[in-house]
Design an enzyme around this catalytic site. Structure first.
Site, short mmCIF file in Angstrom:
data_model
loop_
_atom_site.label_atom_id
_atom_site.label_comp_id
_atom_site.label_asym_id
_atom_site.label_seq_id
_atom_site.Cartn_x
_atom_site.Cartn_y
_atom_site.Cartn_z
N ALA A 41 0.84 -1.21 0.00
CA ALA A 41 0.00 0.00 0.00
C ALA A 41 0.87 1.26 0.00
CB ALA A 41 -0.97 -0.04 1.17
N CYS A 42 0.49 2.26 0.77
CA CYS A 42 1.21 3.54 0.74
C CYS A 42 2.60 3.45 1.37
CB CYS A 42 0.39 4.63 1.43
SG CYS A 42 -1.12 5.05 0.54
N SER A 43 2.90 2.34 2.03
CA SER A 43 4.23 2.14 2.61
C SER A 43 5.16 1.40 1.66
CB SER A 43 4.12 1.36 3.91
OG SER A 43 3.26 1.99 4.82
N SER A 219 0.25 8.40 -2.97
CA SER A 219 0.48 7.12 -2.31
C SER A 219 1.95 6.98 -1.91
CB SER A 219 0.01 5.99 -3.23
OG SER A 219 -0.06 4.77 -2.52
N SER A 220 2.58 5.84 -2.23
CA SER A 220 3.92 5.58 -1.70
C SER A 220 4.99 6.48 -2.29
CB SER A 220 4.30 4.12 -1.92
OG SER A 220 4.51 3.83 -3.28
#
Length: 260
Positions: A41-43, A219-220
């Site tokens: 995900a965003c990480s 996001s990431s």
């Protein structure tokens, strides 16, 4: 490119499942070694950074290219007027290599990386190839970005701020020595509260920069864009934390020290 021996594409969603986008990029630039895609995900970008560090420390690679191509606007529901306008599209990349071979005049030393996950469905996208076999009443909105914003806000601030302070402690870095927080760029209020808890006071715009007004939520890629846009003023020895957090309550961080 011939000095790059690993390529990692780390982002929220890739264009197609296989062959890996990373392998396609590896071939396009003429890199050697191995390549793979990964998702957290965003990480994702920070997870990719730790995979790169681990590969170098385990001597399976000497120079790793980590890329986050985020096409967020393709994964939002435009009928959801609370979220669809939040996102932008961008790509970010980091080159990670052994200190001994570094020739860059603008480099940061990685003092430590740290990852965390804790299951939550507060932010989700249930799109998948098995959706075609799902019952007819399967909600189409679940196949796009969806979130419970209030719960996310309540949960992520204490989780991320406590995590960052714990990582600094493990790295032997005092909060008073922290010059910069490059945080995931999703919500300015969340970032302000996380920064306040980390520093123990209100952070200045320079200490915890925001780039959402120009790039939106990418996001990431967002934390890396903030890092890219806001590090020129740091001098050798200055320390900052690159940190992202997202769905599944995944968190990734890297403690960085200006090297050259």
């Amino acid at each position: 490119p011939e000095q790059v021996d690993a390529v990692i594409v780390a982002c929220t969603a890739v264009q197609n499942l296989y062959p890996a986008i990373a392998i396609e990029i590896q071939g396009a630039i003429g890199a050697k070694g191995f390549a793979f895609d990964m998702q957290a995900a965003c990480s994702s970008m920070l997870f990719g950074v730790q995979m790169a560090v681990d590969a170098i420390c385990n001597k399976s690679a000497n120079c790793v290219l980590v890329i986050s191509p985020e096409i967020c606007t393709a994964r939002v529901c435009y009928q959801d007027r609370e979220t669809h306008f939040l996102f932008g599209d961008a790509a970010a990349a980091l080159l990670i290599e052994k200190k001994e071979s570094c020739r860059s005049q603008h480099a940061f030393e990685i003092l430590g990386t740290k990852l965390h996950t804790q299951f939550s469905d507060t932010v989700h996208n249930h799109f998948g190839f098995l959706n075609q076999a799902a019952p007819g009443n399967y909600k189409s909105v679940d196949r796009l970005f969806a979130q419970d914003g209030k719960k996310l806000f309540k949960d992520i601030v204490p989780l991320a701020s406590g995590y960052i302070r714990e990582h600094l402690d493990h790295a032997g870095v005092a909060v008073s020595d922290l010059k910069r927080l490059w945080l995931h760029q999703a919500n300015s209020r969340i970032n302000q509260l996380i920064s306040k808890r980390v520093f123990g006071r209100e952070a200045t715009p320079g200490e915890s920069p925001l780039i959402m007004d120009e790039f939106a939520n990418t996001s990431s890629a967002g934390a890396v864009i903030a890092f890219h846009e806001h590090n020129d003023d740091l001098v050798k020895g200055d320390i900052g934390v690159l940190c992202a957090f997202g769905a599944g309550y995944s968190i990734g961080s890297a403690v960085l020290r200006k090297y050259t």
